[in-house]
Design a protein around this motif. Structure first.
Motif, PDB file in Angstrom:
ATOM      1  N   THR A 173       5.513  -6.128  -5.036  1.00 35.69           N
ATOM      2  CA  THR A 173       5.391  -5.875  -3.596  1.00 35.69           C
ATOM      3  C   THR A 173       4.952  -4.438  -3.309  1.00 35.69           C
ATOM      4  N   SER A 174       5.402  -3.509  -4.134  1.00 31.11           N
ATOM      5  CA  SER A 174       5.035  -2.114  -3.928  1.00 31.11           C
ATOM      6  C   SER A 174       3.515  -1.951  -3.954  1.00 31.11           C
ATOM      7  N   LYS A 175       2.875  -2.634  -4.895  1.00 28.07           N
ATOM      8  CA  LYS A 175       1.412  -2.583  -5.017  1.00 28.07           C
ATOM      9  C   LYS A 175       0.749  -3.150  -3.756  1.00 28.07           C
ATOM     10  N   TYR A 176       1.298  -4.248  -3.240  1.00 25.90           N
ATOM     11  CA  TYR A 176       0.707  -4.870  -2.048  1.00 25.90           C
ATOM     12  C   TYR A 176       0.862  -3.980  -0.823  1.00 25.90           C
ATOM     13  N   TYR A 177       2.051  -3.383  -0.661  1.00 26.78           N
ATOM     14  CA  TYR A 177       2.270  -2.503   0.497  1.00 26.78           C
ATOM     15  C   TYR A 177       1.325  -1.304   0.444  1.00 26.78           C
ATOM     16  N   THR A 178       1.157  -0.746  -0.753  1.00 29.47           N
ATOM     17  CA  THR A 178       0.286   0.423  -0.897  1.00 29.47           C
ATOM     18  C   THR A 178      -1.161   0.072  -0.563  1.00 29.47           C
ATOM     19  N   LEU A 179      -1.600  -1.085  -1.037  1.00 26.69           N
ATOM     20  CA  LEU A 179      -2.976  -1.523  -0.767  1.00 26.69           C
ATOM     21  C   LEU A 179      -3.184  -1.777   0.726  1.00 26.69           C
ATOM     22  N   LEU A 180      -2.203  -2.408   1.351  1.00 28.54           N
ATOM     23  CA  LEU A 180      -2.301  -2.675   2.791  1.00 28.54           C
ATOM     24  C   LEU A 180      -2.327  -1.374   3.588  1.00 28.54           C
ATOM     25  N   ALA A 181      -1.487  -0.409   3.161  1.00 27.58           N
ATOM     26  CA  ALA A 181      -1.459   0.897   3.836  1.00 27.58           C
ATOM     27  C   ALA A 181      -2.854   1.515   3.783  1.00 27.58           C
ATOM     28  N   GLU A 182      -3.466   1.440   2.614  1.00 26.30           N
ATOM     29  CA  GLU A 182      -4.818   1.969   2.462  1.00 26.30           C
ATOM     30  C   GLU A 182      -5.794   1.229   3.385  1.00 26.30           C
ATOM     31  N   ALA A 214       0.270   2.476   8.577  1.00 26.86           N
ATOM     32  CA  ALA A 214       0.011   2.861   7.183  1.00 26.86           C
ATOM     33  C   ALA A 214       1.205   3.639   6.617  1.00 26.86           C
ATOM     34  N   ALA A 215       1.742   4.580   7.403  1.00 22.21           N
ATOM     35  CA  ALA A 215       2.883   5.377   6.942  1.00 22.21           C
ATOM     36  C   ALA A 215       4.104   4.481   6.749  1.00 22.21           C
ATOM     37  N   HIS A 216       4.276   3.541   7.662  1.00 21.45           N
ATOM     38  CA  HIS A 216       5.377   2.591   7.579  1.00 21.45           C
ATOM     39  C   HIS A 216       5.285   1.762   6.292  1.00 21.45           C
TER      40      HIS A 216
END
Ligand SMILES: [Zn+2]
Length: 224
Positions: A173-182, A214-216
């Motif tokens: 999930t961490s990878k998905y959140y980071t990609l979405l933030a980007e 994105a920050a969230h």
């Protein structure tokens, strides 16, 4: 391969229109006198402008693909590899390579109550811009083509924004959140809808305490 759903995480916020307004085209049903040639998309019942979830999803996807997917960089077409994180999140779009169902759902964005009140007071929910095409050689406008009118949602309009992410057993999930933030950061630097090179489509997505989405998401990535 069996895929077990672990949870569905929902995100809510506000999509804020800045710059020169936002233009997401709708279908023209025979323009009457005084109507625009290029109307924006509107809700069929309320006739108020809205922002389709598919437009936001498609734009974020294409921006992430042009950054991360070699297949897209080569062909300019959507990634269909079915193996990369973009395909994981957005779906591969090709039944032959599909590994798992799309994890993201973007809701249509309806105008906030506050924006509806502003529109009501102004007596309009959009602005119509007249554009003239200039013949470079003669320095004159094309008599037959221009001027044409284009409708857009005015800057300062706010829309309720929501999307959800399905998380399956074993997902990073961490990878998905980071990609979405980007993806959200790229969207804010680029544009949504049409005529972005002319300043249209500058949008920002914030969560309900006013922080950027994105920050969230980056915060969520740390805790995931
Ligand atoms: Zn892919």
């Amino acid at each position: 391969m069996a895929i077990k759903l672990r949870e569905i995480v929902e995100f809510k916020g506000t999509l804020k229109v800045g710059g020169s307004g936002l233009r997401i085209g709708g279908a023209k049903e025979g323009a009457g006198i005084g109507e625009t040639d290029n109307p924006i998309i509107r809700h069929p019942i309320t006739h108020l402008p809205y922002v389709p979830g598919s437009s936001v999803k498609g734009k974020i996807r294409s921006l992430l693909e042009s950054k991360h997917c070699p297949q897209t960089q080569e062909s300019g077409l959507p990634c269909k590899c079915g193996r990369c994180a973009v395909c994981d999140l957005f779906g591969s779009g090709d039944s032959k390579t599909i590994q798992s169902p799309s994890r993201l759902v973007f809701r249509d964005c309806q105008p906030t109550k506050g924006t509806q009140e502003v529109w009501e007071e102004a007596g309009t929910s959009s602005e119509v811009k007249t554009e003239v095409l200039i013949d470079r050689n003669k320095g004159l406008s094309y008599g037959r083509i221009g001027p044409r009118t284009t409708e857009r949602i005015p800057a300062g309009s706010d829309f309720d924004f929501a999307f959800s992410l399905r998380i399956f057993e074993g997902d990073d999930t961490s990878k998905y959140y980071t990609l979405l933030a980007e993806g959200f950061e790229l969207l804010e630097k680029h544009y949504l809808g049409g005529s972005g090179s002319r300043g249209y489509g500058e949008v920002a997505v914030v969560v309900n305490d006013g922080a950027p989405m994105a920050a969230h998401l980056r915060q969520k990535a740390k805790g995931a």
